[in-house]
Design an enzyme around this catalytic site. Sequence first.
Site, PDB file in Angstrom:
ATOM      1  N   ASN A  70       0.880  -1.177   0.000  1.00  0.00           N
ATOM      2  CA  ASN A  70       0.000   0.000   0.000  1.00  0.00           C
ATOM      3  C   ASN A  70       0.911   1.218   0.000  1.00  0.00           C
ATOM      4  OD1 ASN A  70      -1.929   1.922   0.358  1.00  0.00           O
ATOM      5  ND2 ASN A  70      -2.745   1.108   2.275  1.00  0.00           N
TER       6      ASN A  70
ATOM      7  N   ARG B 176      -2.519  -2.159  -3.494  1.00  0.00           N
ATOM      8  CA  ARG B 176      -3.744  -1.409  -3.269  1.00  0.00           C
ATOM      9  C   ARG B 176      -3.690  -0.143  -4.131  1.00  0.00           C
ATOM     10  NH1 ARG B 176      -6.342   0.028   2.479  1.00  0.00           N
ATOM     11  NH2 ARG B 176      -8.278   0.753   1.600  1.00  0.00           N
TER      12      ARG B 176
ATOM     13  N   HIS C 260     -13.495   2.374  -0.012  1.00  0.00           N
ATOM     14  CA  HIS C 260     -13.495   1.249   0.937  1.00  0.00           C
ATOM     15  C   HIS C 260     -13.988  -0.024   0.252  1.00  0.00           C
ATOM     16  CE1 HIS C 260     -14.306   4.360   4.372  1.00  0.00           C
ATOM     17  NE2 HIS C 260     -13.013   4.105   4.312  1.00  0.00           N
TER      18      HIS C 260
ATOM     19  N   GLU D 201      -8.966  -6.093   4.817  1.00  0.00           N
ATOM     20  CA  GLU D 201      -8.693  -5.671   3.438  1.00  0.00           C
ATOM     21  C   GLU D 201      -7.448  -6.356   2.880  1.00  0.00           C
ATOM     22  OE1 GLU D 201      -9.711  -1.188   3.062  1.00  0.00           O
ATOM     23  OE2 GLU D 201      -9.563  -1.621   5.184  1.00  0.00           O
TER      24      GLU D 201
ATOM     25  N   ARG E 105     -14.180  14.420   8.263  1.00  0.00           N
ATOM     26  CA  ARG E 105     -14.848  14.826   7.012  1.00  0.00           C
ATOM     27  C   ARG E 105     -16.314  15.142   7.272  1.00  0.00           C
ATOM     28  NH1 ARG E 105     -12.909   9.679   4.176  1.00  0.00           N
ATOM     29  NH2 ARG E 105     -10.669  10.022   4.062  1.00  0.00           N
TER      30      ARG E 105
END
Length: 396
Positions: A7, A89, A178, A380, A237
Site C-alpha cells: 500500500n 492497493r 473502501h 482488506e 470529514r
Amino acid sequence: MNILIINAGSSSLKYQLMDPETGVVSAKGLCERIYIDGRLTHKVGDKKVVKDIPMPTHSEAIQAVLAILVDPVEGVINSTDEIDAVGHRVLHGGMEFFDSCIINDEVIAAIEKCIPLGPLHNPANLMGIRACQAVMPNTPQVAVFDTAFHMTMPPVAYRYAIPTEYYKNDSIRRYGFHGTSHKYVTKRAIELMGRKEMKLVNCHLGNGSSLSAVKDGKCQDTSMGLTPLAGVPMGTRSGDLDPAVVQFVMNKYGMSADECLNMLNKKSGVLALSGVSSDFRDIEDGAAAGNEDCALALDKFAYEVRKYVGSYAAALGGLDCLVFTAGVGENSPEMRERICEGLEFLGVKLDPQKNAVRGKETIISADDSKVTVWVIPTNEELMIAQDTADLVKAAK
Ligand code: AMP
C-alpha cells in the site's frame, strides 16, 4: 503461497507478507519518510525492528523491504523467489476497472488515466507498482482497486443530476471507496448466511465511514461519491452537505476552493461537532462525562448512518442482513445500539448481551430479529491477497 501486499502512499509504503489461504501474516511493516531520509519499521510476530535506511525514492523503499524479508536474522523467507506475487492497493480505478487485475502496460496506462480522479493517491500507488516491477521483474503484480466493488451500481445510483457533459467528458459520477472492505465483508456475510440471494447493507464505520447497499452479492449503491468526502459525517470529514455552503464560506472568508475543501476534509465531521477529538473513544468518554457537544456528535453520526440504512433498505426493497465493520463498527457496542435504535420498524432488533462484543465475528441481533445483524471484522489485506492469488493461479 506468499503474497506481498503493498500500500504505497506519497511518502510511505506499508507491506505485509501473507498466506492467502490461511490469512497468516508472516511479516509486516512500514517505510516512512521516503524522499526525505527513510525509516523502516519491520514486525515479525511481537518482534519489532526500526532501521534508518536511505530511501530517495520508492524503489529504495521496496529494496529495503525485500532485503529485510530475506535477512538471515530479521527475515522470514530465504529468497525473494519465495514471493509468488505482489498485490497493490490502488485508490481509484475510475470507469476503467470493474475488478482486480494483473498489471501490464495497458493497466498502468489506465491507472494513469485515473490520476485526475485520485490526484494524491494514484501517482503514489503507481510509484509502488513501478518500484516493484524494477526490483522483481519476473514476479506477477496485481492491482486491487478501492472503487472496483462499487462498479456494479446502476446509473440511477452513480449518476449525479448535473449537466451530462461533466459525466461524458470528465467521468464525474459516484464511485465509492473502501471497496476492498465492502467486498470482504460481503463475501463473509454470504459465507456466514449460507446464501448469496439477500439484501445486505454494510456499515464500514471507522475514521472514514461508508455504507454500501448490496443485492445478491452485487453493490447497488454506496455513500461515498466522486471522492471519499461524501456520505455520513466522519472523523474529520463533513460527509454530505449542501454544495452552496462551499460558495458561501469561500466568499465570506476569502478562502480558495482548496482551502475550503481542506476544511471539509480535515476540520469537520465529529471532530468539528464535538470540539474534542476525531476519535470516537474520546467522544464517547466526553459524552459520558456530560459534554453536550460530544453527545450531539454521536447522535448526529448515528442519525445519519441510520438514515442511510433506511434509504438503502428502500433502494433494495427490503433488508435481510446488516453488517457492522471497521474501528467503530467492530468495537463500539454503544454506537451500534444508537444506530439500530429506531430501526425496529425494518425488523432490526439487537440482543444487548450479544451486542456487548468488540472485534469479534458474531451475530448481534436477537433470535427473533427479522434482519440478521452481524459484526464482521474487516480484513482488506486478506481480500487483496486472495484476489492476487486467484488471478495469478488463473493465469497459469
Ligand atoms: P479505522 O479507521 O477503521 O481504523 O477506525 C478508527 C476509529 O475507530 C478510531 O478513530 C476510533 O474512533 C474508533 N474506535 C476504535 N476502537 C474503538 C472503541 N473501542 N470504541 C469506540 N470507537 C473505537
